[in-house]
Scaffold this motif. Structure first.
Motif, mmCIF file in Angstrom:
data_model
loop_
_atom_site.group_PDB
_atom_site.id
_atom_site.type_symbol
_atom_site.label_atom_id
_atom_site.label_comp_id
_atom_site.label_asym_id
_atom_site.label_seq_id
_atom_site.Cartn_x
_atom_site.Cartn_y
_atom_site.Cartn_z
ATOM 1 N N VAL A 187 1.057 4.958 7.224
ATOM 2 C CA VAL A 187 -0.185 4.412 7.211
ATOM 3 C C VAL A 187 -0.398 3.450 7.314
ATOM 4 N N THR A 214 0.263 15.381 1.661
ATOM 5 C CA THR A 214 0.544 13.922 1.604
ATOM 6 C C THR A 214 -0.269 13.153 3.019
ATOM 7 N N ALA A 270 -3.770 11.893 1.807
ATOM 8 C CA ALA A 270 -3.156 10.583 0.673
ATOM 9 C C ALA A 270 -2.997 9.301 1.515
ATOM 10 N N ALA A 271 -1.307 9.923 2.744
ATOM 11 C CA ALA A 271 -1.958 8.092 3.280
ATOM 12 C C ALA A 271 -2.570 8.175 4.426
ATOM 13 N N HIS A 331 -5.303 5.900 1.889
ATOM 14 C CA HIS A 331 -4.514 4.205 2.111
ATOM 15 C C HIS A 331 -4.546 3.744 3.313
ATOM 16 N N GLU A 351 0.637 -0.894 -0.428
ATOM 17 C CA GLU A 351 -0.235 -0.166 0.120
ATOM 18 C C GLU A 351 0.937 1.118 -0.125
ATOM 19 N N CYS A 352 1.987 0.847 0.633
ATOM 20 C CA CYS A 352 2.792 2.028 1.048
ATOM 21 C C CYS A 352 3.568 2.528 -0.584
ATOM 22 N N GLN A 383 2.250 7.926 -6.124
ATOM 23 C CA GLN A 383 1.622 9.678 -5.686
ATOM 24 C C GLN A 383 1.609 10.808 -5.650
ATOM 25 N N HIS A 436 2.271 2.112 -3.518
ATOM 26 C CA HIS A 436 1.151 2.832 -4.453
ATOM 27 C C HIS A 436 0.289 4.128 -3.500
ATOM 28 N N LEU A 437 1.180 4.559 -2.372
ATOM 29 C CA LEU A 437 1.080 5.916 -2.260
ATOM 30 C C LEU A 437 2.159 6.096 -2.230
ATOM 31 N N GLN A 438 3.268 5.946 -2.690
ATOM 32 C CA GLN A 438 4.517 6.687 -2.819
ATOM 33 C C GLN A 438 4.623 6.639 -4.773
#
Length: 272
Positions: A117, A216, A219-220, A223, A67-68, A74, A70-72
């Protein structure tokens, strides 16, 4: 100005169950240092065991790192001016120092994403992730052993002042009780502290840094909702309440703040 007022159990002083949990956290997160949030939770009687039992299943399954990633993918931050070897040398940072600072930033950039996250999931209501393929970017990693983290009280007056000034960059109004471990760690190179302030101060003044931090954080937290269903057992009680309060303070302030700052500082160290 911020003061380092939250207690923590350092890695060198940890013993018994705390030391065993630190070892497990390092191995599971694949990091070489324990972030401040875990070291502070360790001061709550039973807190580290409670928090790690809740969070660990997400890490063991690989869901947090995925998941991180995917976050990174973005996250997009402005590029700070690249620091040349000459510039760093003039402030006392030679090649070995440059490499170690890079390793420190890689460690915290990895750990801050994972912690932001995963710990936010402790406070979140579960949601289903988007359907279909999502872009992803590998998280930073280093296996370089880091030097011990100095505490603010152990630094000289000028260096500790610079750490605390840096710690206020991008901070929300109100109490700021947590001093980011990144700044304490890179305080081993005081000249680099000053360069970091020069790189970030204008973004703080014009409000763009706080905007990046808030984006940030938002978004975090989204997720984190995709992971909330994967948490381990969360028994209620006084320990749970203290841990959740700590998690909220860290994820609302210092961890969210240091994700963009840490990544921008690391980018400026990459040789072009």
């Amino acid at each position: 100005m911020a003061k380092d007022t939250l207690p923590a159990i350092g890695e060198a002083e940890a013993s018994g169950e705390i030391a065993e949990l630190y070892d497990d956290i390092r191995e599971t997160l694949n990091v070489t240092a324990i972030n401040y949030v875990w070291r502070h939770i360790a001061t709550i009687d039973g807190g580290l065991r409670w928090a790690w039992d809740v969070a660990k299943p997400m890490f063991v399954s690989g869901r947090v790192e995925s998941e991180c990633e995917h976050l990174q993918a973005q996250l997009s931050y402005p590029k700070l001016p690249a620091l040349s070897d000459t510039t760093l040398s003039l402030v006392g940072v030679e090649d070995d120092g440059r490499n170690m600072i890079g390793a420190i930033l890689d460690t915290y950039n990895r750990g801050n994403l994972l912690n932001m996250v995963s710990l936010s999931a402790l406070l979140a209501e579960p949601e289903m992730p988007p359907v279909g393929n999502r872009s992803r970017v590998d998280l930073p990693f280093t296996d370089i052993a880091l030097p011990p983290i100095p505490e603010v009280v152990d630094l000289s007056g000028e260096v500790s002042e610079q750490v605390l000034v840096l710690n206020d960059l991008g901070a929300k109004p109100g109490p700021n009780r947590v001093v980011a471990s990144i700044y304490k760690h890179i305080a081993l190179w005081p000249g680099y502290l000053s360069l970091s302030w020069v790189q970030l101060a204008e973004m703080h003044s014009d409000g763009s840094l706080l905007k990046l931090i808030e984006e940030t954080q938002q978004a975090a937290r989204l997720h984190a909702t995709f992971l909330a269903a994967d948490l381990g057992p969360r028994p209620d009680g006084a320990v749970a309440d203290q841990v959740r309060s700590t998690v909220f303070e860290f994820t609302d302030t210092v961890i969210a703040r240091m994700i963009p700052i840490g990544q921008m500082l690391r980018q400026s160290l990459i040789k072009t």
